[in-house]
Design an enzyme around this catalytic site. Sequence first.
Site, PDB file in Angstrom:
ATOM      1  N   ARG B  93       0.854  -1.206   0.000  1.00 60.24           N
ATOM      2  CA  ARG B  93       0.000   0.000   0.000  1.00 60.24           C
ATOM      3  C   ARG B  93       0.880   1.243   0.000  1.00 60.24           C
ATOM      4  O   ARG B  93       1.937   1.266   0.630  1.00 60.24           O
ATOM      5  CB  ARG B  93      -0.868   0.044   1.259  1.00 60.24           C
ATOM      6  CG  ARG B  93      -1.992  -0.954   1.322  1.00 60.24           C
ATOM      7  CD  ARG B  93      -2.819  -0.695   2.582  1.00 60.24           C
ATOM      8  NE  ARG B  93      -4.038  -1.488   2.621  1.00 60.24           N
ATOM      9  CZ  ARG B  93      -4.157  -2.639   3.268  1.00 60.24           C
ATOM     10  NH1 ARG B  93      -3.131  -3.149   3.907  1.00 60.24           N
ATOM     11  NH2 ARG B  93      -5.314  -3.288   3.267  1.00 60.24           N
ATOM     12  N   GLY B 102      -5.304  10.007  -6.035  1.00 55.65           N
ATOM     13  CA  GLY B 102      -4.438   9.986  -7.210  1.00 55.65           C
ATOM     14  C   GLY B 102      -3.244   9.086  -6.993  1.00 55.65           C
ATOM     15  O   GLY B 102      -2.542   8.710  -7.931  1.00 55.65           O
ATOM     16  N   MET B 104      -1.455   5.467  -6.042  1.00 54.89           N
ATOM     17  CA  MET B 104      -1.790   4.061  -6.094  1.00 54.89           C
ATOM     18  C   MET B 104      -2.226   3.630  -4.717  1.00 54.89           C
ATOM     19  O   MET B 104      -1.617   3.993  -3.725  1.00 54.89           O
ATOM     20  CB  MET B 104      -0.579   3.243  -6.525  1.00 54.89           C
ATOM     21  CG  MET B 104      -0.973   1.899  -7.071  1.00 54.89           C
ATOM     22  SD  MET B 104       0.347   0.706  -6.902  1.00 54.89           S
ATOM     23  CE  MET B 104       0.186   0.308  -5.176  1.00 54.89           C
ATOM     24  N   HIS B 453     -27.162  44.770  -4.596  1.00 51.75           N
ATOM     25  CA  HIS B 453     -28.086  45.224  -3.561  1.00 51.75           C
ATOM     26  C   HIS B 453     -28.681  44.044  -2.805  1.00 51.75           C
ATOM     27  O   HIS B 453     -28.662  43.997  -1.574  1.00 51.75           O
ATOM     28  CB  HIS B 453     -29.190  46.065  -4.210  1.00 51.75           C
ATOM     29  CG  HIS B 453     -30.222  46.539  -3.243  1.00 51.75           C
ATOM     30  ND1 HIS B 453     -31.433  45.889  -3.074  1.00 51.75           N
ATOM     31  CD2 HIS B 453     -30.212  47.561  -2.368  1.00 51.75           C
ATOM     32  CE1 HIS B 453     -32.127  46.523  -2.146  1.00 51.75           C
ATOM     33  NE2 HIS B 453     -31.415  47.540  -1.703  1.00 51.75           N
ATOM     34  N   ASP B 777     -12.834  46.369  -1.017  1.00 54.31           N
ATOM     35  CA  ASP B 777     -12.473  47.318  -2.066  1.00 54.31           C
ATOM     36  C   ASP B 777     -10.981  47.285  -2.351  1.00 54.31           C
ATOM     37  O   ASP B 777     -10.557  47.451  -3.496  1.00 54.31           O
ATOM     38  CB  ASP B 777     -12.920  48.731  -1.679  1.00 54.31           C
ATOM     39  CG  ASP B 777     -14.410  48.907  -1.894  1.00 54.31           C
ATOM     40  OD1 ASP B 777     -15.066  47.909  -2.265  1.00 54.31           O
ATOM     41  OD2 ASP B 777     -14.925  50.013  -1.713  1.00 54.31           O
TER      42      ASP B 777
END
Lengths: 882, 882
Positions: B93, B102, B104, B453, B777
């Site tokens: 593993r 992703g 193995m 709004h 802003d």
Amino acid sequence: MKTGQYVYPFAEGDKSMKSLLGGKGANLAEMARIGLPVPPGFIITTEACNQYLSKSEGLWPELKAEILDHLQQLEHEVGRGFGSERPLLISVRSGAVISMPGMMDTILNLGLNPVTVEHLAGEVGNRRFALDCYRRFIQMFADVVLQVGNHLFENILTEARQRKKVRTDAELDEADLDKITTDFLDLVRKETGKDFPEDPQEQLFLAIAAVFDSWNTNRAVVYRKANRIPDTLGTAVNVQTMVFGNLSEDSGTGVAFTRNPSTGEAGLYGEYLLNAQGEDVVAGIRTPHPISELKDTMPEVYEQFLQTCNKLEEHYRDMQDIEFTIEKGNLYMLQTRTGKRTAPAAVCIAVDMVKEGLISKKEALQRIEPEQLEQLLHRRIDPEAKDNYVARGLPASPGAASGKVVFDSDKAKEMEQNGEQVLLVRPETTPDDIHGIIAAQGILTSRGGMTSHAAVVARGMGKPCVSGCEELQINMSKGFFTIKGEEYKEGVVISIDGTTGRVFIGEVPMIEPEFTAEFRELISWADEVRRLKVRANADTPDDAHRAIELGAQGIGLCRTEHMFMAAERLPVVQKMILASDLSEREAALSELLPMQQGDFEGIFKEMAGFPVTIRLLDPPLHEFLPDREELLLEVDKLRREDSDPGLLREKEMLLHKVQSLSEFNPMLGHRGCRLGLVYPEIYKMQVKAIFLAILKLLEEGLPEEKLQPEIMIPLVGHREEMVRMKQLVEKTAEEIFNDKRKKISYLVGTMIELPRACLIADQLAEVASFFSFGTNDLTQTTLGYSRDDSESKFLPYYLQSKILLSNPFAEIDREGVGKLVEIAIEKGRSVRSNLKLGICGEHGGNPASIEFFNLVGLDYISCSPYRLPIARLAAAKAALQG
Amino acid sequence: MKTGQYVYPFAEGDKSMKSLLGGKGANLAEMARIGLPVPPGFIITTEACNQYLSKSEGLWPELKAEILDHLQQLEHEVGRGFGSERPLLISVRSGAVISMPGMMDTILNLGLNPVTVEHLAGEVGNRRFALDCYRRFIQMFADVVLQVGNHLFENILTEARQRKKVRTDAELDEADLDKITTDFLDLVRKETGKDFPEDPQEQLFLAIAAVFDSWNTNRAVVYRKANRIPDTLGTAVNVQTMVFGNLSEDSGTGVAFTRNPSTGEAGLYGEYLLNAQGEDVVAGIRTPHPISELKDTMPEVYEQFLQTCNKLEEHYRDMQDIEFTIEKGNLYMLQTRTGKRTAPAAVCIAVDMVKEGLISKKEALQRIEPEQLEQLLHRRIDPEAKDNYVARGLPASPGAASGKVVFDSDKAKEMEQNGEQVLLVRPETTPDDIHGIIAAQGILTSRGGMTSHAAVVARGMGKPCVSGCEELQINMSKGFFTIKGEEYKEGVVISIDGTTGRVFIGEVPMIEPEFTAEFRELISWADEVRRLKVRANADTPDDAHRAIELGAQGIGLCRTEHMFMAAERLPVVQKMILASDLSEREAALSELLPMQQGDFEGIFKEMAGFPVTIRLLDPPLHEFLPDREELLLEVDKLRREDSDPGLLREKEMLLHKVQSLSEFNPMLGHRGCRLGLVYPEIYKMQVKAIFLAILKLLEEGLPEEKLQPEIMIPLVGHREEMVRMKQLVEKTAEEIFNDKRKKISYLVGTMIELPRACLIADQLAEVASFFSFGTNDLTQTTLGYSRDDSESKFLPYYLQSKILLSNPFAEIDREGVGKLVEIAIEKGRSVRSNLKLGICGEHGGNPASIEFFNLVGLDYISCSPYRLPIARLAAAKAALQG
């Protein structure tokens, strides 16, 4: 300067001492020093002024003693005395280091009182003259020292003339003046509660203190702030013996320039009046004579004056503005200073003086304000013409034009083909109006800012344009417009001044641009000294041709979108935008490809040997589509009228697309490389067109080293944007190179126009080979000013009320935008020492900004072709300063 | 780590060695170390992986030798051998440091081949079992090591089942499996051109190399990039002796959590299957049993497992997620790791564990992701519900709601009064819709962004809102809307999820917010450790009340414009805007004054004892006027219909005003202090209202120290703006103080929301007593992103294609915006050491941003009331990290 010395006789000063003695004083001392006839006097220094203002306890005893000491020397020198039988009369004038309005100006004839006026009368044998001097003195002194309103004195004079039924003061006799002086003295007593001071010493001290105090009048303070003159300079005070041009018929006064201040032509230029004082020349009641006539009237004095003027010009090495007085055949010089002049004169004088060996080329360059050249480059309204404009918009593209008003572009074209001169007048223009703009002498719009379609296109074509003229209300359907309630029909002739934004009804006298030989010569000297290269912003082969003619060393900004705006291309561009899938879009793009390729061929050919920076598509796509509101009304109409359902559907779809592309803040929207990333096929087509054009020119025999493409990715803010766009360019180029079995070297760089780009410039420089600062957009984002909005909304108020000292879109904001530019340069060069740095915002044509760009080490500036001469001169001046 | 040691038997590792052994391996070693039953094995280190990847020459001889050495030890330990009669079978593993998709995953039963499969069959007395293991091994190995598509094997299996007419593989017999394994081996030969490897050593080396290679698969690389996992970590490989849960009826396998991962309830939670392998539990063909049933089935094993779980939880001091296998009545632990959990469970477990003495309060805090709390604070769509949404817009205001669709605000109000639940659906909302928004359960708009709004008002009210749902086309006049071509009538019930932007047709199951006692307790611990103060953005007394309840220590942003939006006030505001001269405007303002004063009284009363930062009017005035396009159509209609000329004139004038106030880029337009400078009377009224409110409360007996007003000037970019606005505030305050003969202390500061403000922060700090960073802003200007536009246009693409790794409006952009914040702090504090620093943009409620704000030394953060608990926890975590 001797420590503790606050008063200088003329004999002890010279022209280098302006900061201590003020401009006027230093020049009076200088003239005395080199032996010119200057009535004796002394100067109280700017240091004294600063002391006085900081102490706020009036003139202190030591200063008074020092003044009296010099006064005594003066009395001794001229053989006269304050209050004596040969009374000493003096003038008191302010003399700031930099001449400025709002300062107390002049008091003449100080020293007169009821006793000395009679002595003076006896001495000159003319009691009327003495009384006239006394009358003038009281009036001036009371006005500027005692703050008694001048109009109150004028009322008394007016009454006197009315009583006597005469027109001028000269017609008043001795008795009249006796009464007037008495009335004047009564008036002062009534207004101030005190007698007019009779002691000449007291008069003198009061006058000096008044000059000092005038440094802090509101008007003077505001002027200094606006012109960035330090408050700490202070003003000097000039105390000078009176001479009288109004004493006799062999007396007189005049002003003269050593060369013609309008044209620059060599030779004395000025005027004089006999038996008169300075103010009479200005008042305009009597018409002065040209200076040349003095040659006949008083040949010896004239010859002496001519010699003096030559001596002064040689001495000061610049054209002088001179005031003189003749007292009984004796010439006295009262002032000399560097003369103000028009732009053509400035150029002519500078070049002439170099040829005369008077000054060096570098000095010549330093004497011209680059901004002045503007008027030599464009047609302009005659400044002598009456300024009776009816409305004012934004000065969107410089130059002036007259023509018949047309509202419609098709009609404009038609009329132009019939030989008529037209002015295109529209609420706004869109790409659909391009043929109308070409046909028109100039463009006037009631909406839109400095970056509106009309403005940008007009500047590109060098046509005058006034935009955002909100007073103008256009009723297109009924064929008239109104200004201030007045109605004008389509077809009326109007004139516009794109340099100032003024709109006139009817034709107005114009002055053609003057591109003289002297001008060309001067600019060629500039090229010898400047460090900055100067490129042009040019979008077409025509622009490129003009740019080369005006001295461009490459193109700093080729805006490919302008190629999209041409009338025959727009429908294809629209097809591309409205495409419902990639293959439709690519089909439209492949129609555009040969058109763009053709443009690039023309541009590279014109620019052979110079670099050409091509910016890939930048504006949001909706800029190429019809106006949203017009379309809305059209669809509404089609819906109401149950018309052709096919047409309705088509227009509805168009409206939907326009709506879905429209943005709340397009400036901050889907544009620049954001387009290139989402629609890579558009950029691919453009890159293809560039390289196909280049390979074609190679085939035609243009040598490879003459082709220097620089591909610029706009609006990059993140490294990853630059990485991907560079990959796209390289991959596309590679494909073409493989296909054509021919390679060429090129650069890929970015436009720096976002604050974030400046802050991560090191990351960008890892990928980009050059930076070009787009300071227009960088100013918009750094300051949070939409250029289109602010220039018609709060910005005028900000400038007028001095919240801002200059328009940040005209002159770069050094503290904000400039700081970011510096950060970007430092970071960029830290990872790529040979990073090429330029600027292509409109600041590239602004002298004050160019000075900054030179200072921070850019490699080149780029500006619109018409500003190239200005930029070349400004770059030279910047180099000379740095 | 011993130098040069690349392989570790479980006995030599422990849980501290994750970076070397990977997460799975370190935990296996740890379990073995503390005496738990773990099948023996060894780990090949991440170092080996990195070596392998850098060399790119395969497994090198020394590594192979080391592996074989450990393999031999393993064979010795378990009394089995690769290829021997008692065959050693192992699992291989991957074990990355941070678990990631992703990579193995797993190969089981490695070591089988035609010979050993028969040995195995003999040993266990079950040839079908052995063949089944072999079949599975070939399939897994071929898929992940030899890259033979898994579907090809599935095809063979499917055919076999079809031939046999059975439903599951379990129903296939020995003969079937014989044929299947033969077919599998043939398939491998056909696809790879080679025989399937029979030598177990070769199998092992190939499998190890495959795990290493999988580190660089595209999917793994992208995942690491997105999650900012360094590429240099590498993965380990776990080699472990097989145990078989599918060997007999007293064998089995299962997964369990030591506590309930959904609710956090104490006690084992999990399931198991007898006679099965791990994948059978997942496959869902057989239904697993709850773990509690194991108690009856295999009481001894259950007791052992329970003890093991307790031991693990105590040992790891956190809830564990465990995999186990039982082989013939023997328990084996195959994995333990910290268990994932829902937000309510996380809170419950953390608080319980503190009470159990297992962890400290600080540890408890560090275990909760603040972002998770979001789901505890709002009603939400049941995550178990089917995700069948029909459209997706912007997640403009969190929470979920259902209701009948209404297009009109009046109607919404009417229906709500009749007891119906409604959802307001509009193209956009305007201030005219305020009563509709109040009446509705939630708001859905087809246009407008996160700052539209609707979005802003909904967030303020804590109502769900989905904005900018462009798939939605509303036909207001005909009373229906369409989504993807489907038509829905007004009145249909829909549901929206403002947290994700999803829109559902019909009602959807919802989960109510869970504001538990544990939750409150946890947050109170956060308050004990955080350094940052936490304030709320609140505009009304109601908001303020809620803010205090949720733990606010003041108001960081009170947006006075929201007070202008109330239904009964809007007409007065409009009157003020449309005023033709100053006196008309002042008349309207004096109507507004008592209204604003009343609001301030309520707010200050609620916030007694805490500071209240009030921002003077900020948005451009046209935001208070009717929609321009609607008005255009209305005027067009009136013109056509020759209706009442008075009405037409009125509407025309209104349109003219709307047009003249409208801006190309309102974000960068005439707003903030630019309004205050051009229309000082508006700000004066607001300042008056603030101080009149305060003096009234003082009169009513509120002590002075309980009133802490901080007046904030928005959008300052130049020092002079701040100077003049501060003068205006001080002058207005002075007048009121003189009038009422009572003074109170207050602060005047500025909102820092422009890049320029950051760059000249030293100049601003000379005048301002505090800075509050308006990072919304500031992000828009620094990055050049219009929030309203980008979130519906290019930003989703940027995020999806990883040009940006996070949304800069959600998480502060540290490199750009953050850099400017740092510059501003440094410059500001350099001239005013006690400058108060806060942030009031929406980043104030974002944990990653809060970490940054803590780091750079702000004094407080401010966020919307509903995010206060999140902010408090995040501030605590930031303090613990810092």
